[in-house]
Motif scaffolding. Sequence first.
Motif, PDB file in Angstrom:
ATOM      1  N   ALA A  33       0.836  -1.197   0.000  1.00  0.00           N
ATOM      2  CA  ALA A  33       0.000   0.000   0.000  1.00  0.00           C
ATOM      3  C   ALA A  33       0.871   1.247   0.000  1.00  0.00           C
ATOM      4  N   VAL A  34       0.473   2.233  -0.774  1.00  0.00           N
ATOM      5  CA  VAL A  34       1.210   3.486  -0.919  1.00  0.00           C
ATOM      6  C   VAL A  34       0.240   4.652  -0.752  1.00  0.00           C
ATOM      7  N   ALA A  35       0.660   5.676  -0.030  1.00  0.00           N
ATOM      8  CA  ALA A  35      -0.178   6.866   0.141  1.00  0.00           C
ATOM      9  C   ALA A  35      -0.353   7.540  -1.210  1.00  0.00           C
ATOM     10  N   SER A  36      -1.588   7.538  -1.726  1.00  0.00           N
ATOM     11  CA  SER A  36      -1.840   8.060  -3.068  1.00  0.00           C
ATOM     12  C   SER A  36      -3.221   8.680  -3.226  1.00  0.00           C
ATOM     13  N   VAL A  37      -4.029   8.688  -2.164  1.00  0.00           N
ATOM     14  CA  VAL A  37      -5.394   9.201  -2.239  1.00  0.00           C
ATOM     15  C   VAL A  37      -5.434  10.598  -1.613  1.00  0.00           C
ATOM     16  N   GLY A  38      -5.855  11.580  -2.373  1.00  0.00           N
ATOM     17  CA  GLY A  38      -5.921  12.947  -1.871  1.00  0.00           C
ATOM     18  C   GLY A  38      -6.998  13.119  -0.815  1.00  0.00           C
ATOM     19  N   ILE A  39      -6.838  14.125   0.016  1.00  0.00           N
ATOM     20  CA  ILE A  39      -7.766  14.332   1.133  1.00  0.00           C
ATOM     21  C   ILE A  39      -9.173  14.642   0.631  1.00  0.00           C
ATOM     22  N   ALA A  40      -9.318  15.306  -0.517  1.00  0.00           N
ATOM     23  CA  ALA A  40     -10.646  15.610  -1.039  1.00  0.00           C
ATOM     24  C   ALA A  40     -11.424  14.332  -1.337  1.00  0.00           C
ATOM     25  N   ASP A  41     -10.738  13.322  -1.845  1.00  0.00           N
ATOM     26  CA  ASP A  41     -11.397  12.046  -2.129  1.00  0.00           C
ATOM     27  C   ASP A  41     -11.800  11.330  -0.844  1.00  0.00           C
ATOM     28  N   ILE A  42     -10.991  11.455   0.189  1.00  0.00           N
ATOM     29  CA  ILE A  42     -11.334  10.833   1.475  1.00  0.00           C
ATOM     30  C   ILE A  42     -12.545  11.529   2.083  1.00  0.00           C
ATOM     31  N   ILE A  43     -12.559  12.860   2.004  1.00  0.00           N
ATOM     32  CA  ILE A  43     -13.705  13.604   2.513  1.00  0.00           C
ATOM     33  C   ILE A  43     -14.966  13.225   1.744  1.00  0.00           C
ATOM     34  N   GLY A  44     -14.805  12.936   0.458  1.00  0.00           N
ATOM     35  CA  GLY A  44     -15.949  12.611  -0.381  1.00  0.00           C
ATOM     36  C   GLY A  44     -16.697  11.365   0.040  1.00  0.00           C
ATOM     37  N   VAL A  45     -16.021  10.452   0.745  1.00  0.00           N
ATOM     38  CA  VAL A  45     -16.687   9.234   1.222  1.00  0.00           C
ATOM     39  C   VAL A  45     -16.910   9.286   2.729  1.00  0.00           C
ATOM     40  N   THR A  46     -16.776  10.471   3.297  1.00  0.00           N
ATOM     41  CA  THR A  46     -16.984  10.657   4.732  1.00  0.00           C
ATOM     42  C   THR A  46     -18.273  11.434   4.954  1.00  0.00           C
ATOM     43  N   ALA A 129     -12.328  -3.387   2.457  1.00  0.00           N
ATOM     44  CA  ALA A 129     -13.791  -3.443   2.552  1.00  0.00           C
ATOM     45  C   ALA A 129     -14.299  -2.863   3.869  1.00  0.00           C
ATOM     46  N   ASP A 130     -13.489  -2.947   4.898  1.00  0.00           N
ATOM     47  CA  ASP A 130     -13.890  -2.436   6.214  1.00  0.00           C
ATOM     48  C   ASP A 130     -12.939  -1.327   6.661  1.00  0.00           C
ATOM     49  N   THR A 131     -12.577  -0.469   5.724  1.00  0.00           N
ATOM     50  CA  THR A 131     -11.642   0.610   6.069  1.00  0.00           C
ATOM     51  C   THR A 131     -12.208   1.492   7.174  1.00  0.00           C
ATOM     52  N   ASP A 132     -11.362   1.866   8.100  1.00  0.00           N
ATOM     53  CA  ASP A 132     -11.792   2.665   9.248  1.00  0.00           C
ATOM     54  C   ASP A 132     -11.522   4.150   9.061  1.00  0.00           C
ATOM     55  N   GLY A 133     -10.900   4.521   7.949  1.00  0.00           N
ATOM     56  CA  GLY A 133     -10.537   5.914   7.737  1.00  0.00           C
ATOM     57  C   GLY A 133     -11.701   6.888   7.740  1.00  0.00           C
ATOM     58  N   PRO A 134     -12.738   6.661   6.921  1.00  0.00           N
ATOM     59  CA  PRO A 134     -13.854   7.615   6.905  1.00  0.00           C
ATOM     60  C   PRO A 134     -14.543   7.762   8.261  1.00  0.00           C
ATOM     61  N   ARG A 135     -14.686   6.670   8.996  1.00  0.00           N
ATOM     62  CA  ARG A 135     -15.315   6.768  10.317  1.00  0.00           C
ATOM     63  C   ARG A 135     -14.443   7.582  11.279  1.00  0.00           C
ATOM     64  N   ASN A 136     -13.161   7.306  11.271  1.00  0.00           N
ATOM     65  CA  ASN A 136     -12.271   8.068  12.143  1.00  0.00           C
ATOM     66  C   ASN A 136     -12.260   9.546  11.781  1.00  0.00           C
ATOM     67  N   LEU A 137     -12.270   9.833  10.486  1.00  0.00           N
ATOM     68  CA  LEU A 137     -12.269  11.235  10.050  1.00  0.00           C
ATOM     69  C   LEU A 137     -13.581  11.912  10.450  1.00  0.00           C
ATOM     70  N   ARG A 138     -14.698  11.219  10.274  1.00  0.00           N
ATOM     71  CA  ARG A 138     -15.982  11.803  10.670  1.00  0.00           C
ATOM     72  C   ARG A 138     -15.987  12.136  12.156  1.00  0.00           C
ATOM     73  N   GLN A 139     -15.500  11.224  12.977  1.00  0.00           N
ATOM     74  CA  GLN A 139     -15.494  11.475  14.420  1.00  0.00           C
ATOM     75  C   GLN A 139     -14.517  12.586  14.775  1.00  0.00           C
ATOM     76  N   ALA A 140     -13.399  12.664  14.082  1.00  0.00           N
ATOM     77  CA  ALA A 140     -12.446  13.750  14.347  1.00  0.00           C
ATOM     78  C   ALA A 140     -13.054  15.103  14.016  1.00  0.00           C
ATOM     79  N   ILE A 141     -13.798  15.173  12.912  1.00  0.00           N
ATOM     80  CA  ILE A 141     -14.453  16.428  12.535  1.00  0.00           C
ATOM     81  C   ILE A 141     -15.510  16.796  13.569  1.00  0.00           C
ATOM     82  N   LEU A 142     -16.307  15.819  13.995  1.00  0.00           N
ATOM     83  CA  LEU A 142     -17.330  16.080  15.003  1.00  0.00           C
ATOM     84  C   LEU A 142     -16.701  16.568  16.310  1.00  0.00           C
ATOM     85  N   ALA A 143     -15.600  15.935  16.706  1.00  0.00           N
ATOM     86  CA  ALA A 143     -14.915  16.363  17.928  1.00  0.00           C
ATOM     87  C   ALA A 143     -14.371  17.778  17.780  1.00  0.00           C
TER      88      ALA A 143
END
Length: 334
Positions: A33-46, A129-143
């Motif tokens: 795995a290589v870091a290659s996904v921009g933050i806008a795309d991560i936000i898009g699924v959050t 399939a069970d990536t935890d990134g969007p959930r963690n990001l959502r909770q970080a934004i809420l916090a």
Amino acid sequence: MTRVHIIGTGGTIASKPESASRSNDLDDSTSGAVASVGIADIIGVTSVEGDLEVSSEDLLLTGSYALDMSQILMIVDQIQNRIKDPHINAVVVTHGTDTMEETAFLSELVNDGSKAVIFTGAQRSAEHADTDGPRNLRQAILAATDPRVSSMGALVCFDGVVQSARGVRKSHTTASQPFSGGATVATFHDNKLEMVATPDRRSTLALPANGFGSVRIDVHFAYPGSDSGELIKAARGGANAVVLAGTGVGNAGPGYVEAVMHLTDMGVPVVLASRAPSGPVVPIYGNGGGVDLIAAGAVSAGVLSPFQARILAACLITQEVSVFEFKELFSSYR
């Protein structure tokens, strides 16, 4: 309306496997795995609801294991720049878990507590399939939008738990909650933030100068049969300070007391931390143990991991302080 600004730096939350062609003409295979996904795309699924505006930027796109001290400083400098923006109410940083404890702690050291700064990331890459990134990001934004955490400095939000940056450390390689230590300040229940405690905070340090990137702070681990002479070699080889990761509550074997005295005489500070995954340094033992190491000139890391102790040591070294001043300042900021 609350505006949260997200700074993307890479890490597992931004990582996917990439196809790699082998030089021996075999079929294409999947690389790591290589870091290659921009933050806008991560936000898009959050999914985040509420009266909220989210802005973002990609500052870096790399695994945090590859960061150097200059890049850590660059991340924290950008956090400080965004905090100063009157149109931004809070900052969230997506970051790899490997060295999140270092970057988050540097951010805590220079954070005046005027706005929330929350670090998060993922343990499972973006294509999982069970990536935890969007959930963690959502909770970080809420916090970050909760006014109760706005004065708590830098925090780490992961797997439904919000922890203080000071004292936090990665203690599990693969668990969905990889962090321990620090103070648990809040937890999520049904996407609602429930406060638990207020973290103990220190005075604010100035953001280190550019020399922070070239400061050399060595970490030496004590273990049965380890060579205390390595501390002296490190100092003679150019180390500006040494962190001794002792056993247990902060102990080391034969020769270390003399080595600490030697480095102190050379003007090279020694910080006594513990290699244990949790708990503070508590000098208890003589016969070369923590009591003798402190008496020889070392300064206790307190609850800091060896690697957070290294960050604080680097900050103080850039101020060109004496060994005595170093000990006094380190004790007050640890």
